[in-house]
Design an enzyme around this catalytic site. Structure first.
Site, short mmCIF file in Angstrom:
data_model
loop_
_atom_site.label_atom_id
_atom_site.label_comp_id
_atom_site.label_asym_id
_atom_site.label_seq_id
_atom_site.Cartn_x
_atom_site.Cartn_y
_atom_site.Cartn_z
N GLU A 1 0.81 -1.21 0.00
CA GLU A 1 0.00 0.00 0.00
C GLU A 1 0.85 1.27 0.00
OE1 GLU A 1 -4.16 -1.02 1.77
OE2 GLU A 1 -2.71 -0.92 3.38
N LYS B 1 -15.82 -1.44 2.73
CA LYS B 1 -15.12 -1.83 1.51
C LYS B 1 -16.14 -2.39 0.54
CE LYS B 1 -10.70 -3.24 3.61
NZ LYS B 1 -10.02 -4.39 4.26
C1 2PG Z 1 -7.18 -3.75 5.43
C2 2PG Z 1 -6.89 -3.66 3.96
C3 2PG Z 1 -6.36 -2.32 3.54
P1 2PG Z 1 -6.54 -5.80 2.53
O1 2PG Z 1 -6.91 -4.75 6.08
O2 2PG Z 1 -7.77 -2.83 5.98
O3 2PG Z 1 -5.31 -1.91 4.36
O4 2PG Z 1 -6.02 -4.69 3.56
O5 2PG Z 1 -7.05 -5.10 1.36
O6 2PG Z 1 -5.32 -6.65 2.23
O7 2PG Z 1 -7.60 -6.58 3.25
MG MG Z 2 -7.96 -3.97 7.93
#
Ligand code: 2PG
Ligand code: MG
Length: 424
Positions: free
Chosen positions: A208, A340
């Site tokens: 990231e 998300k």
């Molecule tokens: C999280 C995300 C973004 P990932 O855990 O919050 O940082 O990671 O997309 O790998 O789940």
């Molecule tokens: Mg997370």
């Protein structure tokens, strides 16, 4: 205005892994595209990301990760139902729900449904001749979200240089997004300089865009970020505070939380205690996934004893899922939710989870994934939904900066406000 074409195709994300893109064309000759992100520390309860697996011939060079099945679902199972219909996000999402009524979108793949749904949102904004943010909030000042930005990365995103996934900063004292971002860039660059001076590895840029500097403990890593803030001349607490994404599911084995760099294991009860000490000893205002995704009792007991100002943020715990959020609200397991879109699979139902959280008094943080694309729709969703906060990773990497730059653009071009969400 009617839809004339819907096309799915495969593109690459920021980790070089295939992901799904969709394009919706309209009668006026315009075409609207979207690309979906993908996680690495993925929660078990997330919507299904459909990948081809090892059997596919076209997958030979992608280690099982190609998304031809999801793409084919857009082209053969979704497109025929949308072509010729009026473009409208709500009706497109309704149709997608009818075509795959499973909660996790396991038949079509949440990557197929989300790509289509996002392209429909972008096309719907075009028809109204407004930005995507304005499409969701047609009148009044838009709320530019407070950024929560990754400085040090560990866990699954940085080869476990740290047990936890991220140490982030939140510039709560900034008066505008533009100012907030300038502070963040300064702290990140200071951290890189201090790391090099101390002879640490600073060339490792994580998934990231954060620095993958190895530290023996979470406490030492937090102290290092605090030093970086102070060296920049910003005041810890009033201007900038720390936030952590523990991503504890990643080091929970069903019985113990194993901090391997520290060489210590904790029972669930002990880890509640450890987490409480950590947040009390450092100026931490937000802690994400301090416990594993199904260790509800740890979440519940921590929430009872945690300081009132602390944002207790559920990511893997809640997976942008209405049912899991309901449980967290009634058991008081957390007080904030990470939002998300690809954990959920549709734009409208992601927004409704956000609204459900806000109605219960939860803070909402719209978040990117560790595998991202150059798309910037996330910035518009966070702004148009009045989420209050956004998490995108660091300020390195075009896929990250596409979102920060879009927020700068929204602040420059739209009627906006910017607030400290921790004062509410
Ligand atoms: C999280 C995300 C973004 P990932 O855990 O919050 O940082 O990671 O997309 O790998 O789940
Ligand atoms: Mg997370």
């Amino acid at each position: 205005m009617k839809i004339t074409k819907v096309l799915g195709y495969q593109v690459l994300d920021s980790r070089g892994k295939p992901t799904v893109a969709a394009a919706i064309s309209l009668e006026d000759g315009s075409t609207h595209t979207s690309r979906v992100p993908s996680g690495a520390s993925t929660g078990k309860h997330e919507a299904v990301e459909l990948r081809d697996g090892n059997e596919s011939i076209s997958n030979r060079y992608y280690s099982g990760n190609s998304v031809n099945l999801a793409v084919a679902n857009i082209n053969s199972k979704i497109a025929p139902h949308l072509i010729g219909k009026e473009i409208d996000l709500t009706s497109v999402d309704q149709k997608l729900k009818e075509l795959d009524s499973s909660e996790t979108h396991e038949f079509l793949g949440a990557n197929a449904t989300l790509a289509t749904s996002l392209a429909a949102a972008i096309a719907s904004a075009h028809v109204r001749n407004v930005s995507l943010a304005r499409y969701f909030q047609p009148t009044g000042k838009l709320l530019i979200p407070m950024p929560m930005v990754n400085i040090l990365s560990g866990g699954a995103h940085a080869n476990r240089t740290l047990d936890i996934q991220d140490i982030l900063i939140v510039p709560t004292g900034a008066k505008s997004f533009t100012e907030a971002l300038s502070w963040i860039v300064a702290v990140r660059e200071m951290a890189a300089n201090l790391g090099s001076k101390a002879g640490k590895i600073t060339h490792l840029v994580a998934d990231e865009g954060g620095l993958g500097i190895p530290f023996d403990s979470i406490e030492l890593a937090c102290t290092f970020v605090l030093e970086s803030i102070e060296k920049v001349g910003l005041r810890v607490g009033t201007e900038i505070s720390l936030a952590l994404d523990i991503a504890a599911t990643q080091f929970f084995d069903g019985a113990s939380y194993n901090l391997t760099t520290l060489g210590k294991s904790y029972s669930s009860v002990e880890f509640v205690d450890y987490s409480l000490k950590l947040v009390k000893n450092f100026p931490i205002i937000s802690i994400e996934d301090p416990f594993a995704e199904d260790d509800w009792s740890a979440w519940n007991s921590f929430s009872k004893i945690a300081p009132k100002y602390l944002q207790i943020l559920g990511d893997d715990l809640l997976t942008t899922n209405s049912g899991r959020l309901n449980r967290a609200i009634s058991e008081k397991s957390a007080n904030s939710i990470l939002i998300k879109a690809n954990q959920n699979g549709l734009v409208t139902s992601t927004q409704s989870v956000l609204k459900q959280a806000q109605a219960a008094g939860f803070n909402t943080v719209v978040s990117a994934r560790s595998g991202e694309t150059e798309d910037s729709w996330l910035a518009d969703l966070a702004t148009g939904w009045r989420a209050g906060q956004i998490k995108v990773g660091s300020t390195h990497g075009a896929e990250r900066n596409a979102k920060w730059n879009r927020l700068l653009e929204l602040e420059a071009t739209e009627d906006c406000e910017f607030k400290n969400p921790f004062l509410n």
